[in-house]
Design a protein around this motif. Structure first.
Motif, PDB file in Angstrom:
ATOM      1  N   VAL A 113       0.876  -1.173   0.000  1.00 47.15           N
ATOM      2  CA  VAL A 113       0.000   0.000   0.000  1.00 47.15           C
ATOM      3  C   VAL A 113       0.908   1.215   0.000  1.00 47.15           C
ATOM      4  N   ASN A 114       0.749   2.080  -1.005  1.00 44.77           N
ATOM      5  CA  ASN A 114       1.605   3.261  -1.145  1.00 44.77           C
ATOM      6  C   ASN A 114       0.777   4.526  -1.076  1.00 44.77           C
ATOM      7  N   LEU A 115       1.289   5.522  -0.390  1.00 44.64           N
ATOM      8  CA  LEU A 115       0.646   6.823  -0.330  1.00 44.64           C
ATOM      9  C   LEU A 115       0.968   7.579  -1.608  1.00 44.64           C
ATOM     10  N   LEU A 116      -0.059   7.937  -2.385  1.00 44.52           N
ATOM     11  CA  LEU A 116       0.151   8.676  -3.630  1.00 44.52           C
ATOM     12  C   LEU A 116       0.150  10.178  -3.375  1.00 44.52           C
ATOM     13  N   THR A 117      -0.827  10.654  -2.602  1.00 41.56           N
ATOM     14  CA  THR A 117      -0.880  12.081  -2.270  1.00 41.56           C
ATOM     15  C   THR A 117      -1.811  12.293  -1.070  1.00 41.56           C
ATOM     16  N   LYS A 118      -1.690  13.493  -0.462  1.00 38.02           N
ATOM     17  CA  LYS A 118      -2.585  13.928   0.612  1.00 38.02           C
ATOM     18  C   LYS A 118      -3.306  15.165   0.134  1.00 38.02           C
ATOM     19  N   MET A 119      -4.526  15.334   0.573  1.00 37.14           N
ATOM     20  CA  MET A 119      -5.287  16.551   0.236  1.00 37.14           C
ATOM     21  C   MET A 119      -6.309  16.817   1.337  1.00 37.14           C
ATOM     22  N   ASP A 120      -6.710  18.077   1.443  1.00 40.07           N
ATOM     23  CA  ASP A 120      -7.766  18.427   2.394  1.00 40.07           C
ATOM     24  C   ASP A 120      -9.101  17.924   1.864  1.00 40.07           C
ATOM     25  N   ARG A 121      -9.987  17.626   2.787  1.00 42.84           N
ATOM     26  CA  ARG A 121     -11.319  17.168   2.388  1.00 42.84           C
ATOM     27  C   ARG A 121     -12.065  18.302   1.713  1.00 42.84           C
ATOM     28  N   PRO A 122     -12.586  18.070   0.513  1.00 43.97           N
ATOM     29  CA  PRO A 122     -13.354  19.124  -0.169  1.00 43.97           C
ATOM     30  C   PRO A 122     -14.612  19.463   0.622  1.00 43.97           C
ATOM     31  N   PRO A 123     -14.995  20.742   0.638  1.00 48.35           N
ATOM     32  CA  PRO A 123     -16.182  21.128   1.421  1.00 48.35           C
ATOM     33  C   PRO A 123     -17.479  20.554   0.863  1.00 48.35           C
ATOM     34  N   ASP A 124     -17.527  20.257  -0.419  1.00 44.62           N
ATOM     35  CA  ASP A 124     -18.758  19.733  -1.012  1.00 44.62           C
ATOM     36  C   ASP A 124     -18.822  18.201  -1.003  1.00 44.62           C
ATOM     37  N   ALA A 125     -17.870  17.540  -0.351  1.00 47.44           N
ATOM     38  CA  ALA A 125     -17.842  16.071  -0.299  1.00 47.44           C
ATOM     39  C   ALA A 125     -18.944  15.567   0.639  1.00 47.44           C
ATOM     40  N   SER A 126     -19.612  14.518   0.199  1.00 47.55           N
ATOM     41  CA  SER A 126     -20.681  13.950   1.022  1.00 47.55           C
ATOM     42  C   SER A 126     -20.088  13.041   2.094  1.00 47.55           C
ATOM     43  N   ALA A 127     -20.873  12.783   3.111  1.00 44.01           N
ATOM     44  CA  ALA A 127     -20.410  11.946   4.211  1.00 44.01           C
ATOM     45  C   ALA A 127     -20.734  10.472   3.969  1.00 44.01           C
ATOM     46  N   ASP A 128     -21.350  10.143   2.820  1.00 41.49           N
ATOM     47  CA  ASP A 128     -21.702   8.757   2.515  1.00 41.49           C
ATOM     48  C   ASP A 128     -20.451   7.960   2.170  1.00 41.49           C
ATOM     49  N   VAL A 129     -20.432   6.716   2.602  1.00 39.73           N
ATOM     50  CA  VAL A 129     -19.304   5.835   2.338  1.00 39.73           C
ATOM     51  C   VAL A 129     -19.611   5.034   1.076  1.00 39.73           C
ATOM     52  N   VAL A 130     -18.719   5.082   0.104  1.00 41.33           N
ATOM     53  CA  VAL A 130     -18.849   4.318  -1.121  1.00 41.33           C
ATOM     54  C   VAL A 130     -17.915   3.119  -1.009  1.00 41.33           C
ATOM     55  N   PRO A 131     -18.440   1.909  -1.114  1.00 39.26           N
ATOM     56  CA  PRO A 131     -17.559   0.749  -0.993  1.00 39.26           C
ATOM     57  C   PRO A 131     -16.598   0.668  -2.176  1.00 39.26           C
ATOM     58  N   PRO A 132     -15.339   0.320  -1.920  1.00 36.53           N
ATOM     59  CA  PRO A 132     -14.384   0.219  -3.012  1.00 36.53           C
ATOM     60  C   PRO A 132     -14.628  -1.027  -3.846  1.00 36.53           C
ATOM     61  N   GLY A 133     -14.398  -0.891  -5.156  1.00 32.19           N
ATOM     62  CA  GLY A 133     -14.526  -2.042  -6.049  1.00 32.19           C
ATOM     63  C   GLY A 133     -15.969  -2.468  -6.216  1.00 32.19           C
ATOM     64  N   GLU A 134     -16.153  -3.632  -6.789  1.00 30.51           N
ATOM     65  CA  GLU A 134     -17.493  -4.149  -6.995  1.00 30.51           C
ATOM     66  C   GLU A 134     -17.895  -5.071  -5.845  1.00 30.51           C
ATOM     67  N   PRO A 135     -19.184  -5.197  -5.574  1.00 32.13           N
ATOM     68  CA  PRO A 135     -19.617  -6.054  -4.472  1.00 32.13           C
ATOM     69  C   PRO A 135     -19.246  -7.520  -4.717  1.00 32.13           C
ATOM     70  N   PHE A 136     -19.032  -8.219  -3.635  1.00 32.45           N
ATOM     71  CA  PHE A 136     -18.613  -9.616  -3.704  1.00 32.45           C
ATOM     72  C   PHE A 136     -19.670 -10.484  -4.380  1.00 32.45           C
ATOM     73  N   ALA A 137     -20.937 -10.208  -4.123  1.00 31.88           N
ATOM     74  CA  ALA A 137     -22.005 -11.033  -4.701  1.00 31.88           C
ATOM     75  C   ALA A 137     -21.977 -10.981  -6.222  1.00 31.88           C
ATOM     76  N   ARG A 138     -21.748  -9.798  -6.779  1.00 32.80           N
ATOM     77  CA  ARG A 138     -21.684  -9.656  -8.239  1.00 32.80           C
ATOM     78  C   ARG A 138     -20.467 -10.402  -8.792  1.00 32.80           C
ATOM     79  N   TRP A 139     -19.331 -10.296  -8.095  1.00 32.22           N
ATOM     80  CA  TRP A 139     -18.126 -10.989  -8.536  1.00 32.22           C
ATOM     81  C   TRP A 139     -18.322 -12.503  -8.482  1.00 32.22           C
ATOM     82  N   LEU A 140     -18.953 -13.005  -7.423  1.00 27.92           N
ATOM     83  CA  LEU A 140     -19.192 -14.434  -7.273  1.00 27.92           C
ATOM     84  C   LEU A 140     -20.116 -14.951  -8.365  1.00 27.92           C
ATOM     85  N   LYS A 141     -21.171 -14.206  -8.676  1.00 26.45           N
ATOM     86  CA  LYS A 141     -22.095 -14.619  -9.737  1.00 26.45           C
ATOM     87  C   LYS A 141     -21.377 -14.684 -11.074  1.00 26.45           C
ATOM     88  N   ALA A 142     -20.544 -13.692 -11.372  1.00 23.52           N
ATOM     89  CA  ALA A 142     -19.802 -13.697 -12.632  1.00 23.52           C
ATOM     90  C   ALA A 142     -18.832 -14.875 -12.698  1.00 23.52           C
TER      91      ALA A 142
END
Length: 156
Positions: A113-142
């Motif tokens: 795991v490598n740090l690419l860059t740091k930045m301040d949180r944008p003021p218009d960023a939402s607080a919702d968490v987006v899961p990384p990648g595709e869900p496991f169920a979709r990958w398993l079905k494929a």
């Protein structure tokens, strides 16, 4: 002649016989075999189910105890959260992680795991968490569909 030891059942009866007549009495006495009662299928099944319940209960109890004893170190922390992630290769992805109001852009591979860059949180960023990648169920079905297609091609 009496035996001074305390014995029960048929062994005590042999102890009361004279020592010289013990072999003769044993040879002439009828042998009675008592068949042990075999367990019914229902009781065997009940014993297996209760054993399984005890084992599963122990696993759940130990998991709960481990979580309580770890003090929130297993990801229960509110200081760190994954904001977004995208796959850039088969085993590589770029992930944005928020840590105390600061965004860390990380390059994640199967080896590091490598740090690419740091930045301040944008003021218009939402607080919702987006899961990384595709869900496991979709990958398993494929993966299952791909396996079925390959097995059908081999069987033809």
């Amino acid at each position: 002649m009496r035996c001074s030891c305390r014995l029960s059942g048929w062994l005590a009866a042999f102890c009361l016989l004279p020592a010289s007549g013990l072999a003769a009495a044993a040879a002439s006495a009828p042998v009675v075999l008592v068949a042990a009662s075999s367990p019914t299928p229902f009781s065997s099944l009940l014993q297996v189910i209760l054993g399984l319940a005890v084992v599963l209960g122990a696993i759940v109890g130990l998991a709960w105890l481990f979580r309580r004893m770890s003090g929130g170190m297993l990801g229960g922390s509110n200081r760190l959260r994954v904001v977004s992630g995208v796959l850039v290769g088969q085993r590589e992805k770029v992930v944005i992680v928020e840590l105390e109001g600061e965004w860390l852009v990380l390059g994640v591979t199967s080896h590091s795991v490598n740090l690419l860059t740091k930045m301040d949180r944008p003021p218009d960023a939402s607080a919702d968490v987006v899961p990384p990648g595709e869900p496991f169920a979709r990958w398993l079905k494929a993966a299952m569909d791909k396996g079925r297609q390959q097995s059908e091609a081999v069987n033809k």
